[in-house]
Design a protein around this motif. Structure first.
Motif, mmCIF file in Angstrom:
data_model
loop_
_atom_site.group_PDB
_atom_site.id
_atom_site.type_symbol
_atom_site.label_atom_id
_atom_site.label_comp_id
_atom_site.label_asym_id
_atom_site.label_seq_id
_atom_site.Cartn_x
_atom_site.Cartn_y
_atom_site.Cartn_z
ATOM 1 N N THR A 119 0.856 -1.181 0.000
ATOM 2 C CA THR A 119 0.000 0.000 0.000
ATOM 3 C C THR A 119 0.894 1.233 0.000
ATOM 4 O O THR A 119 1.921 1.267 0.664
ATOM 5 C CB THR A 119 -0.998 0.013 1.177
ATOM 6 N N VAL A 128 4.036 -5.893 2.674
ATOM 7 C CA VAL A 128 3.727 -6.944 3.649
ATOM 8 C C VAL A 128 3.975 -8.320 3.027
ATOM 9 O O VAL A 128 3.436 -8.639 1.968
ATOM 10 C CB VAL A 128 2.250 -6.859 4.114
ATOM 11 N N ARG A 141 -2.216 -5.987 4.857
ATOM 12 C CA ARG A 141 -2.014 -4.765 4.064
ATOM 13 C C ARG A 141 -3.272 -3.889 4.085
ATOM 14 O O ARG A 141 -3.195 -2.676 4.275
ATOM 15 C CB ARG A 141 -1.662 -5.155 2.627
ATOM 16 N N ARG A 145 -3.554 -0.141 5.345
ATOM 17 C CA ARG A 145 -3.974 0.925 4.425
ATOM 18 C C ARG A 145 -5.076 1.773 5.057
ATOM 19 O O ARG A 145 -5.049 2.997 4.982
ATOM 20 C CB ARG A 145 -4.487 0.316 3.116
#
Ligand code: SAH
Length: 413
Positions: A119, A128, A141, A145
């Motif tokens: 992200t 990740v 992730r 985010r």
């Protein structure tokens, strides 16, 4: 291979990356490589249309054949995006021999490098790795985010834009975004609009903006309700422009949140000009406009194959015979396509009569959609000849969109 991977950020700008394969996996991998500025060489006998479009646009090099070891000359990284395990293994063998890291879509355990779930937020990139489980990586992730969308300023610094820049709120610190909030359903704001909203210091909102969006603002955000500004409409607009400019010059990040799209009967242009004249940086985030979304919410497509090849959006806030009207209703009456009328309820009888007088059939299907995409949406289906009277009888009220044209029945079984 049980040891932990060692994370790195590869700086690929201008560096050769070879992608072997031209299918779905390559289509997904190539954009991020191009975004990193990599010099991408694609080796594949055939390409997906999306990859072909990038080749045609000159964004990457393509050799239309199967892989040969020389393809790796000068490469820093290889991505193997082919299904055939034997072909993939031969690419990774050449890569290993040359000590070039190799990502393999077909076999993670055979790869010498893994691509993480990513992200990005301004200059911050979070990558990740899920310990061999891509789904786990994506779940983590996504959670990060969401956190970053709230916590990071657009420039990637922690905290709010004004608090984080280290400036004292001088003339250049503030800025304005004109953000379209969509037609009513709070989920119909864009991802970008939502992110900016969560980052705002000041939100100046219209009456038609979904209330739920405002409910979620941080308590320290100053909320200005533009519909409560006294004075007449033109004076009120000057007042709004002044608020945008003043707050921004004081260093705030101001989001001007407007119903639908900022430039569809939203006076967004005037606000943009006012900011520009004052030297305030200003951006526009488009929104989902009610002129298309309200018909859609009532099951009416504004175009439909074989039915309508055009749609015209028009404001009905002035009566057809008003001297200040800029609309050629007589000309609109001659069109066969879809007519979408905003702010048209007050003058609906005069508008429909004018369209009929200039030749549009009174039998033309018509619909009215009130408070579209909200929990209180109402839809009336009628004809051009009857819609004004039926709207009155049904007590439909603004905000409502009127749709005229054969598309009104186009999806009815
Ligand atoms: N910028 C807005 C339009 C502003 S003018 C947009 O792009 O949607 C205001 C008019 O928009 C209203 O009078 C009505 O005609 C229409 N409108 C806005 N939201 C609506 C909704 N949820 N349902 C029906 N009409 C809506």
């Amino acid at each position: 291979m049980t040891s932990n991977p060692y994370p790195l950020g590869l700086r690929l700008h201008g560096r050769r990356v070879v992608v072997v394969g031209g299918g779905a996996v390559a289509t997904r991998r190539v954009p991020a490589l191009l975004d990193a500025g990599a010099d991408v060489l694609l080796v594949a006998p055939e390409l997906t249309p999306a990859l072909r479009a990038r080749v045609d646009a000159g964004r990457l090099h393509w050799v239309s054949r199967r892989f040969v070891p020389e393809d790796l000359d000068g490469a820093w990284l290889v991505q193997v995006a082919v299904d055939d395990p034997i072909a993939a293994a031969s690419v990774s063998a050449v890569a290993a021999e040359r000590r070039i890291f190799c990502v393999r879509a077909d076999d993670r355990t055979a790869a010498t490098a893994w691509t993480p779930a990513v992200t990005r937020h301004g200059p911050v990139t979070v990558a990740v790795l899920g310990g061999g489980d891509p789904r786990r990586a994506m779940t983590v992730r996504d959670a990060i985010r969401d956190l970053l969308a709230v916590r990071l300023a657009p420039d990637g610094t922690a905290g709010r834009p004004d608090a984080s820049t280290g400036t004292t709120g001088g003339e250049q610190a503030g800025r304005v975004s004109l953000v379209g909030a969509g037609p009513g359903d709070p989920e119909l704001i864009t991802v970008k609009g939502w992110r900016l909203l969560t980052e705002a210091d000041v939100v100046v909102a219209d009456r038609l903006v979904p209330g739920l969006l405002l409910d979620e603002l941080r308590p320290d955000v100053e909320l200005v309700d533009a519909s409560k500004i006294p004075y007449g409409p033109s004076r009120a607009q000057e007042e709004i422009n002044q608020i945008l400019v003043d707050r921004a010059l004081a260093g705030a990040f101001v989001v001007r949140l407007k119903g639908g799209d900022p430039y569809v009967f939203g006076r967004g242009g005037e606000e943009l000009l006012a900011c520009a004249a004052a030297g305030v940086p200003v951006t526009v985030v488009p929104g989902v406009t009610s002129s298309i979304a309200a018909p859609a919410a009532a099951g009416i497509p504004v175009t439909h194959r074989g039915v309508a090849h055009e749609f015209t959006v028009v404001s009905g806030h002035l009566a057809p015979d008003a001297p200040a009207s800029l609309v050629r209703w007589d000309a609109l009456a001659g069109l066969h396509g879809t007519l979408v009328i905003l702010m048209g309820l007050k003058n609906l009888a005069a508008i429909t009569a004018t369209l009929i007088a200039h030749g549009r059939s009174p039998q033309t299907p018509a619909a009215v959609v009130q408070e579209a995409t909200t929990g209180t949406q109402r839809v009336l289906r009628s004809t051009l000849g009857a819609v004004a009277a039926e709207t009155l009888a049904a007590d439909l009220r603004p905000p409502a969109v009127v749709v005229v044209g054969d598309v009104v029945g186009a999806l009815d079984g």
